[in-house]
Design a protein around this motif. Structure first.
Motif, PDB file in Angstrom:
ATOM      1  N   GLU A 168       1.033  -1.384  -0.045  1.00 14.70           N
ATOM      2  CA  GLU A 168       0.206  -0.003  -0.074  1.00 14.70           C
ATOM      3  C   GLU A 168       0.852   1.250   0.068  1.00 14.70           C
ATOM      4  O   GLU A 168       0.265   2.403  -0.129  1.00 14.70           O
ATOM      5  N   GLY A 170       2.591   2.277   2.214  1.00 14.61           N
ATOM      6  CA  GLY A 170       2.228   3.118   3.570  1.00 14.61           C
ATOM      7  C   GLY A 170       3.483   3.486   4.521  1.00 14.61           C
ATOM      8  O   GLY A 170       4.711   3.148   4.252  1.00 14.61           O
ATOM      9  N   THR A 179      -1.742   5.880   4.500  1.00 14.40           N
ATOM     10  CA  THR A 179      -1.597   5.798   3.036  1.00 14.40           C
ATOM     11  C   THR A 179      -1.958   6.858   2.137  1.00 14.40           C
ATOM     12  O   THR A 179      -2.682   7.837   2.491  1.00 14.40           O
TER      13      THR A 179
END
Length: 393
Positions: A168, A170, A179
């Protein structure tokens, strides 16, 4: 969020720190201090805690008004939005440096569309537990409860969290897992300068604490006598001593540290009228330099200075005795010889001889050679004599 930046003049190497967002007069005054215009280089840093230490975003060589616009957007961000900004900045910085227009666009997206998302998680293990507890892993959506529990019991949470984070793109900031989705283009690249204040002073007044209902009344100065009378009528009092002052702003930032009482409002109004005139005639910087040259700042002194503005001129290019001294040296001296002379000490002696005061706005030069403090003492003596004569008549 509040950003502390360093303004620097690349020509003179002058520097000063200032907090943003700032009002127009504060920025204007700061640029005058370092003898520069709005193209000044400015830089600052903003920090936020993360699971592994500190995330810092850096802004260097930015237009100060562009920085101020960014600060005006982010100043009301709550904890979550601040974490989102720092996380989004960190994610983008992994792909290269983040310039101020990009940072402004990120802030606008967070302010309006909230496209940078955050969830509570301190680290990868914490993130994995959060995803498992909230059924956020698509691959486990169709398995039975028993199979799901078996996966949970036999999963390396650290590795799972690392995989989620990598997939993701993140990061962890201030106890949040952040994110970032695709940002909209919300910033048009136009630098928003703060509006020039339509006042010289702005007072926030109300009732004293022992009779305080929490209401406040904003009073901009200069004001006409009728406008001040309407303030009293609106607040249903007969005179200003029945009120109290709670906040004070000025286009001369130095004045915001000055003590005064609500009973001084008529003197403040006279002072505001004079300063408004100096602003129109281009003499405001000279007046501010005169205030800067005072040993002690109080309302009586800064009010009396208004009568002396025509007796002085300001040279913004001389900010220290060395610069002033070089210009006072004989023209026939070769430039290379000046490098070996103590121009600062020479400039200090010549300045004392000519009654020159060195201020943050430049050299304050008396047209008749009489120093400011001596001039002010003469004025006070004349005023005292006038009061004495008035009392004996």
């Amino acid at each position: 969020m509040e950003l502390e930046i360093t303004l620097s003049n690349p020509k003179t190497k002058q520097r000063m720190d200032i907090k943003l967002p700032a009002r127009y007069s504060t920025l204007e005054d700061a640029l005058q201090w370092i003898n520069c215009d709005e193209t000044v280089n400015a830089g600052g840093r903003m920090y936020g805690g993360c699971g592994r230490g500190v995330v810092a975003c850096y802004f260097e060589n930015c237009n100060v008004f562009e920085l101020n616009y960014w600060a005006s957007i982010t100043q009301h961000f709550d904890y979550d939005k601040s974490s989102q900004f720092l996380g989004g900045y960190f994610i983008m910085s992994q792909k290269g440096s983040v310039d101020m227009p990009t940072a402004i666009n990120l802030a606008l997206n967070i302010q309006t569309n909230n496209l940078v998302l955050s969830q509570p998680a301190m680290d990868e293990r914490d993130l994995a537990e959060f995803y498992l507890d909230n059924d956020l892993i698509p691959e486990l959506a169709d398995v039975t409860d028993d199979a799901y529990q078996w996966v949970v019991d036999h999963t390396n949470l650290q590795e799972l969290g690392e995989e989620i984070c990598q997939k993701e793109n993140g990061t962890f900031v201030s106890g949040e897992y952040v994110t970032m989705e695709k940002l909209d283009d919300l910033y048009d690249g136009i630098i928003r300068m703060p509006q020039s204040e339509p006042y010289v002073f702005k007072l926030e007044i109300g009732f004293p604490h022992n009779n305080d209902d929490g209401s406040r009344y904003s009073v901009p100065l200069p004001a006409s006598h009728g406008e001040l009378e309407r303030v009293l009528e609106d607040m249903e009092v007969t005179d200003f001593p029945q009120l109290a002052d709670y906040n004070f702003q000025s286009i001369v930032p130095t004045f915001e540290r000055m003590d005064f009482h609500i009973t001084d409002i008529y003197t403040l109004n006279q002072l505001a009228t004079s300063i408004a005139y100096f602003k129109e005639t281009g003499e405001l910087n000279t007046y501010k330099a005169m205030v800067d040259a005072l040993d002690v700042i109080n309302l009586d002194k800064v009010h009396n200075l208004c009568e002396l503005v025509d007796d002085f001129e300001l040279n913004p290019s001389d900010r220290d005795f060395a610069s002033y001294g070089r210009k006072q040296c004989p023209n026939m001296l070769p430039e290379d010889l000046l490098e070996y002379l103590d121009t600062a000490e020479y400039g200090k002696k010549i300045a004392e001889k000519n009654g020159v005061s060195m201020t943050r706005y430049g050299a304050l030069i008396p047209k008749d050679g009489v120093p400011l403090m001596e001039k002010l003492a003469q004025l006070n003596e004349v005023q005292s004599q006038g009061m004495t004569m008035g009392q004996t008549m």
